[in-house]
Design an enzyme around this catalytic site. Sequence first.
Site, PDB file in Angstrom:
ATOM      1  N   HIS A  28     -18.355 -34.058 -51.868  1.00  0.00           N
ATOM      2  CA  HIS A  28     -17.581 -33.397 -50.815  1.00  0.00           C
ATOM      3  C   HIS A  28     -17.470 -31.897 -51.106  1.00  0.00           C
ATOM      4  O   HIS A  28     -16.807 -31.504 -52.050  1.00  0.00           O
ATOM      5  CB  HIS A  28     -16.190 -34.047 -50.776  1.00  0.00           C
ATOM      6  CG  HIS A  28     -15.306 -33.557 -49.681  1.00  0.00           C
ATOM      7  ND1 HIS A  28     -14.163 -32.841 -49.922  1.00  0.00           N
ATOM      8  CD2 HIS A  28     -15.405 -33.692 -48.337  1.00  0.00           C
ATOM      9  CE1 HIS A  28     -13.581 -32.562 -48.764  1.00  0.00           C
ATOM     10  NE2 HIS A  28     -14.300 -33.071 -47.792  1.00  0.00           N
ATOM     11  N   HIS A  70     -16.056 -24.287 -45.297  1.00  0.00           N
ATOM     12  CA  HIS A  70     -15.303 -25.366 -44.664  1.00  0.00           C
ATOM     13  C   HIS A  70     -14.578 -24.916 -43.403  1.00  0.00           C
ATOM     14  O   HIS A  70     -14.373 -25.690 -42.478  1.00  0.00           O
ATOM     15  CB  HIS A  70     -14.294 -25.953 -45.656  1.00  0.00           C
ATOM     16  CG  HIS A  70     -13.479 -27.045 -45.060  1.00  0.00           C
ATOM     17  ND1 HIS A  70     -12.205 -26.852 -44.572  1.00  0.00           N
ATOM     18  CD2 HIS A  70     -13.769 -28.345 -44.813  1.00  0.00           C
ATOM     19  CE1 HIS A  70     -11.753 -27.984 -44.077  1.00  0.00           C
ATOM     20  NE2 HIS A  70     -12.673 -28.905 -44.212  1.00  0.00           N
TER      21      HIS A  70
HETATM   22 CA    CA Z   1     -16.735 -31.697 -44.070  1.00  0.00          CA
END
Ligand code: CA
Length: 329
Positions: A28, A70
């Site tokens: 992630h 992000h």
């Molecule tokens: Ca993502």
Amino acid sequence: MLYFRAITLSLGLLLSQVLMAHPDIIAHRGASGYLPEHTLEAATLAFAQGADYIEQDLVLSQDLVPVVLHDIHLDTVTDVALKFPSRKREDGRFYAFDFTLAELKTLKVHERTDQKGYPVFPYRYQGKGGFTIATFEEQIELITQLNRQFGKSIGLFPEIKSPAWHKQEGADITTIVFNLLRKYQLDDASKKIYVQCFDFSEIKRMRKKLGAKVKLVQLIGENNPNEPTDYEYLQTPEGLKKVAKFAQGIGPGIGQLVNLKKRRVKKLAKNAKEAGLLIYPYTFRRDALPAGISEVELLDILFKRVKVGGVFSDFPDSVVEYLQSDTVY
Ligand code: CA
């Protein structure tokens, strides 16, 4: 006879390997539990730790280059406020889209903070570092080269961020990302890549209008007036069947899949599987586990009870270790 036995044995072995195929570990934002998210260093560490896929969240620069960040904002992961103090918008935020790639490249990336400047995860990377913003192409090249040199096939897991917001700003991020995927022959269902997005209308557009061949994942969030997608509806059996017409999987939050207090798997898991969808929940964080639940217990629930297709993890190594030590896989 011996020949027949050998075939049966190898078929059996193959079958057991398919049945026991371990679920995917998706790093992630790279190995973001250790190094500032989405940097080439975090991607390299995720590769070394044995992730199956490495995630890239994508937003555009002013000159329309997909960069790996992000948020559409820059202020919580870079020193933009120091370097370009006058370039904030009226809301006080700095937007990646207001900077050229050359300008973005002058910024230093640091561990994520809140808007007041306090680290979100205080025990993670504490150095100042010389980390910079990576482009999507740089990440594709890095992973391709490492795969070649190590004889591996680690995949990509890009997410197209805020397509509706980019459209408001006059940019079609999805078409730009797909042009890039096609340049690298990555718009291909047989390749190790999934494209994710929270916006269901954009997932449909990818498949129908843009002719996307690549595997798609519909992310599931919480309903919110700023989001165009009705996630409550998408989680119903009818909604999931609709999703399955366009995407291969869903990416819900762990809490949407499991009632963690009661340790009960919610209906979403069964309904998604009945619709033929893989499940990729977010996010396993060793340093921010749900209250009262251990690392192993959480992974047991996800892998043995929900039987997820894979999990997003800030700590790829923790999941590698769990899957290696567990007799089920
Ligand atoms: Ca993502």
